[in-house]
Design an enzyme around this catalytic site. Structure first.
Site, PDB file in Angstrom:
ATOM      1  N   ALA A  56       0.793  -1.229   0.000  1.00  0.00           N
ATOM      2  CA  ALA A  56       0.000   0.000   0.000  1.00  0.00           C
ATOM      3  C   ALA A  56       0.836   1.295   0.000  1.00  0.00           C
ATOM      4  CB  ALA A  56      -0.969  -0.036   1.184  1.00  0.00           C
ATOM      5  N   ARG A  97      -5.110   0.240  -8.804  1.00  0.00           N
ATOM      6  CA  ARG A  97      -5.494  -0.851  -7.877  1.00  0.00           C
ATOM      7  C   ARG A  97      -6.522  -0.256  -6.900  1.00  0.00           C
ATOM      8  NH1 ARG A  97      -1.082  -4.712  -5.347  1.00  0.00           N
ATOM      9  NH2 ARG A  97      -2.862  -6.123  -5.273  1.00  0.00           N
ATOM     10  N   ASP A 242      -3.787  -2.505   3.924  1.00  0.00           N
ATOM     11  CA  ASP A 242      -4.066  -1.705   2.723  1.00  0.00           C
ATOM     12  C   ASP A 242      -5.084  -0.612   2.987  1.00  0.00           C
ATOM     13  OD1 ASP A 242      -2.935  -4.341   1.658  1.00  0.00           O
ATOM     14  OD2 ASP A 242      -2.829  -2.921  -0.010  1.00  0.00           O
ATOM     15  N   LYS A 253      -3.793  -8.418   2.876  1.00  0.00           N
ATOM     16  CA  LYS A 253      -3.658  -9.546   1.952  1.00  0.00           C
ATOM     17  C   LYS A 253      -4.559 -10.713   2.331  1.00  0.00           C
ATOM     18  CE  LYS A 253      -1.819  -9.774  -1.058  1.00  0.00           C
ATOM     19  NZ  LYS A 253      -2.508  -9.544  -2.353  1.00  0.00           N
TER      20      LYS A 253
HETATM   21  O1  MRU Z   1      -1.127  -7.399  -3.322  1.00  0.00           O
HETATM   22  P1  MRU Z   1      -0.045  -6.711  -2.552  1.00  0.00           P
HETATM   23  O2  MRU Z   1       1.263  -7.420  -2.587  1.00  0.00           O
HETATM   24  O3  MRU Z   1       0.061  -5.248  -2.928  1.00  0.00           O
HETATM   25  O4  MRU Z   1      -0.558  -6.758  -1.049  1.00  0.00           O
HETATM   26  C1  MRU Z   1       0.223  -6.124  -0.066  1.00  0.00           C
HETATM   27  C2  MRU Z   1      -0.305  -6.306   1.295  1.00  0.00           C
HETATM   28  O5  MRU Z   1      -1.350  -6.873   1.526  1.00  0.00           O
HETATM   29  C3  MRU Z   1       0.493  -5.661   2.395  1.00  0.00           C
HETATM   30  O6  MRU Z   1       0.387  -6.411   3.571  1.00  0.00           O
HETATM   31  C4  MRU Z   1      -0.079  -4.262   2.650  1.00  0.00           C
HETATM   32  O7  MRU Z   1      -0.090  -3.518   1.457  1.00  0.00           O
HETATM   33  C5  MRU Z   1       0.677  -3.531   3.670  1.00  0.00           C
HETATM   34  S1  MRU Z   1       2.259  -3.046   3.034  1.00  0.00           S
HETATM   35  C6  MRU Z   1       3.125  -2.185   4.179  1.00  0.00           C
END
Ligand code: MRU
Length: 351
Positions: A56, A97, A242, A253
């Protein structure tokens, strides 16, 4: 003695180099460590959609630099009208996204600077703002690292999901920032990383990041988390986010929700680490968070090879929502919220 929490801090996935953006291509890690060059905003939007850069805060920072590239090109094409002609590109960037609120947050911050630019080349002021967003993110991660690590007892095992590390941020990481700080202070003896199907961020990215920083890491299939907890090997689950809704529900995630449920069952504490740029007070609760659905092929294939029979379908939500009641603490750069509620989140955001 408290050691410097900024040790184990060697990775930076995003760089403004001379006159353009560079991104570490996270699709090919750990086999290849390669920076890619970006000079065009639509290429930047595609890099976000295609997961060249992910996480994120990292996609927010990337989008901020994307706005700089867009402004440069629209100003060169039509200096008198660039603030209008740029709008479609900004929308594409913002929609690259859907779940991470940091993306819209960063684009809105850049738009606020744009509005104040009434004449001349917009690039210096926009670049300064993007670089500030980038630097502030790293500073927030250092702060959260200290705050979160203070809650961990000496010599603990911890489990993390996906990658909420330097690779997912401007640098240092959120969940992995706490882990870096905790390891520096002898609080953490082992990091267990869920492999995180289907993109394998745990296996490819978190394990790689920990190995680079010489922090001990053990990879598990996420189905192994409950058995690991039953054996008493971890005292904290530490994850990023996120988007955090106003009531403290946490999108992260896919698989984070299962981890929180089994953590509660086994008395393992659940820590969410995220900067306030991830908190979305305009979203009342987790049900209102848009969850990205990605292609079936990401589930049906591995490395381009089919792992399921022709004719099987797949369902591929990239994120899930952990209800606030399963979260013990939310760590932000403004402070910690214990057992989050709407009132406590409002108090945090008013600081
Ligand atoms: O699909 P992604 O790899 O962008 O998902 C990322 C995550 O779910 C992370 O845990 C989240 O963005 C926090 S990052 C500091």
């Amino acid at each position: 003695m408290i050691q410097d929490t900024k040790t184990h801090d060697s990775l930076r996935p995003i760089r403004w180099f001379e006159d353009h953006l560079q991104l570490l291509d996270q699709r090919i890690l750990p086999q290849l460590v390669q920076m890619r060059d970006y000079e065009d905003v639509l290429e930047v939007a595609k890099a976000i959609t295609d997961m060249v850069v992910r996480g994120a805060p990292a996609i927010g920072i990337t989008a901020a630099y994307g706005v700089v590239l867009a402004a440069r090109s629209h100003f060169a094409q039509d200096a008198g009208n660039w603030q209008q002609t740029i709008q479609a590109d900004l929308e594409t960037l913002e929609n690259s996204r859907p779940t991470a609120i940091n993306l819209a947050w960063a684009v809105n911050r850049m738009k606020a600077v744009m509005v104040g630019i009434t004449s001349g080349d917009p690039v210096p002021r926009l670049l300064a703002e993007a670089q500030k967003i980038h630097a502030d993110d790293i500073a927030a991660n250092y702060k959260m690292g200290e705050l979160g690590a203070a809650h961990i007892a000496a010599n603990s095992g911890v489990i993390t999901h996906c990658n909420a590390g330097a690779l997912a941020t401007g640098g240092y990481g959120t969940a992995l920032g706490v882990i870096r700080a905790g390891f520096s202070r002898s609080k953490i003896s082992m990091v267990y990383a869920d492999e995180t199907r289907p993109w394998l961020q745990g296996a490819r990215l978190t394990a790689w990041e920990m190995v680079q920083e010489k922090i001990p890491v053990t990879l598990i299939a996420e189905g192994a988390a409950s058995y690991l907890m039953k054996q008493g090997k971890v005292s904290w689950a530490i994850v990023g986010s996120d988007r955090i809704a106003a009531n403290g529900d946490v999108a992260n995630k896919i698989g984070t929700y299962s981890l929180a449920v089994v953590a509660k069952r086994h008395g393992v504490k659940f820590m969410v680490v995220a900067p306030t740029s991830t908190v979305d007070m305009a979203t009342a609760d987790g049900d209102a968070i848009p969850i990205e659905l990605r292609s079936e092929d990401e589930i049906l294939r591995v490395g381009g090879n089919a792992i399921a029979p022709d004719g099987a379908r797949a369902w591929n939500p990239a994120f899930d929502v952990t209800p606030a009641e399963l979260v013990d603490i939310i760590v932000t750069e403004r402070g910690i919220v214990t057992n989050p509620t709407l009132k406590k989140m409002q108090e945090l955001m008013a600081k």
